[in-house]
Scaffold this active site. Sequence first.
Site, PDB file in Angstrom:
ATOM      1  N   HIS A   1      -3.043  37.927   4.664  1.00  0.00           N
ATOM      2  CA  HIS A   1      -4.285  37.230   5.064  1.00  0.00           C
ATOM      3  C   HIS A   1      -4.493  36.018   4.161  1.00  0.00           C
ATOM      4  CE1 HIS A   1      -8.785  37.448   6.261  1.00  0.00           C
ATOM      5  NE2 HIS A   1      -8.581  36.301   5.637  1.00  0.00           N
TER       6      HIS A   1
ATOM      7  N   HIS B   1      -5.629  31.427   4.190  1.00  0.00           N
ATOM      8  CA  HIS B   1      -6.032  30.200   4.880  1.00  0.00           C
ATOM      9  C   HIS B   1      -5.238  29.035   4.290  1.00  0.00           C
ATOM     10  CE1 HIS B   1      -9.567  32.279   6.574  1.00  0.00           C
ATOM     11  NE2 HIS B   1      -9.442  32.993   5.474  1.00  0.00           N
TER      12      HIS B   1
ATOM     13  N   LYS C   1      -7.371  37.246  15.601  1.00  0.00           N
ATOM     14  CA  LYS C   1      -8.429  37.414  14.596  1.00  0.00           C
ATOM     15  C   LYS C   1      -9.798  37.340  15.251  1.00  0.00           C
ATOM     16  CE  LYS C   1     -10.404  37.465  10.463  1.00  0.00           C
ATOM     17  NZ  LYS C   1     -10.228  36.509   9.385  1.00  0.00           N
TER      18      LYS C   1
ATOM     19  N   HIS D   1     -12.781  40.267  10.876  1.00  0.00           N
ATOM     20  CA  HIS D   1     -13.753  39.948   9.812  1.00  0.00           C
ATOM     21  C   HIS D   1     -14.959  40.831  10.086  1.00  0.00           C
ATOM     22  CE1 HIS D   1     -15.690  37.109   6.833  1.00  0.00           C
ATOM     23  NE2 HIS D   1     -16.703  37.846   7.269  1.00  0.00           N
TER      24      HIS D   1
ATOM     25  N   HIS E   1     -10.043  42.031   4.283  1.00  0.00           N
ATOM     26  CA  HIS E   1     -10.737  41.827   2.993  1.00  0.00           C
ATOM     27  C   HIS E   1     -11.919  42.770   2.790  1.00  0.00           C
ATOM     28  CE1 HIS E   1     -13.111  39.420   5.731  1.00  0.00           C
ATOM     29  NE2 HIS E   1     -12.306  38.378   5.682  1.00  0.00           N
TER      30      HIS E   1
ATOM     31  N   ASP F   1      -6.670  36.437   1.043  1.00  0.00           N
ATOM     32  CA  ASP F   1      -7.759  35.615   1.577  1.00  0.00           C
ATOM     33  C   ASP F   1      -7.877  34.310   0.789  1.00  0.00           C
ATOM     34  OD1 ASP F   1      -9.682  34.929   3.394  1.00  0.00           O
ATOM     35  OD2 ASP F   1     -11.297  36.017   2.415  1.00  0.00           O
TER      36      ASP F   1
END
Length: 345
Positions: free
Chosen positions: A14, A16, A100, A137, A175, A248
């Site tokens: 996971h 970004h 996601k 999420h 997360h 994350d």
Amino acid sequence: MTDRLTIRRPDDWHLHFRDGAVMRDVVPYTARQFGRAVVMPNLTPPVTTTALAAAYRDRILAAVPEGVSFTPLMTCYLTDTTDADDLARGAADGVFTAAKMYPANATTNSAAGVSNIENLYPVLARMEAEDIVLCIHGEVTEAQIDVFDREKEFIDRHLRAIVATFPKLRVVFEHITTSDAVDFVMESGPQVAATITPQHLHINRNAMLVGGIQPHNYCLPVAKRESHRLALRAAATGGSGKFFLGTDSAPHLKRDKESACGCAGIFGAPYALESYLTVFDEEGALDLFEGFASLHGPAFYKLPVNEGEVTLERAEVAVPPVLHVTGEEIVPWHGGATIGWRFVG
Ligand code: DOR
Ligand code: ZN
């Protein structure tokens, strides 16, 4: 005492990468440590189709340094109008590894997320049938719900129902930050797993608020009270295949974090393995690190483990207070601190 640890090359399940110049500068940090990474799709505009994901994957691959082997694993950003046929085709073609789900407005660039989760059920049914992994999420967004309760509320209002309605759907609870999430994952079947970030293993919510507002410790979901941190540490270092590494890593420039409305996200990529390994070391669980970092994720995602190995050694490493992306300052996780392990390669 073990002073050197060699494990199968790990993956980050996971993170970004952003896009454009920032992406080109952050990809090498991850490619240096990890064989693969699940790339979150919350760009502007979001990565909602196979065509957008394939093009984004090409841009990421172009940013991988010469001679480094790294595979980005792409995700589809689910919206109220997701085209299930396109998602299924993209998964069958190997473009999408997962999809996601962001509840609308839960976090950075999530305005286009799902406004009513039940309306997404036809897409989830298709994902279950096609065996496509759902990454969630897990926070409710209602203004009256305390930010520290949003993960637990999400479990009670939505996640239990999703897992009960789609018993074969593979779900990654992303997360996780609470003992409630740990308990939920442990009580669920093998189709439910979770990623755990380094920051949620290291800090509790005091780190955001004691001695002044600490924007570099702010991410979403926010860190919770100490009892939750301890539950996360027990889960990560306990050897269960249901928990695996997902940093994350969420790069935001220093000035965007240190503003009147600071961005959520911690740039965990540069010292990710060192950060996690410190926790396993403190918990006396060095022998279980390889499972968490390199084996549990591939088993859950039904992918082979990576070829090759990485080595870390015990050493005092001073993490720089700032790094630079696009010529601008960015604060890495542990910036300005000393950690007890070095990534050798
Ligand atoms: O802190 C966060 N930052 N949490 C998220 O869910 C998104 C991420 C980002 O994209 O900046
Ligand atoms: Zn994220």
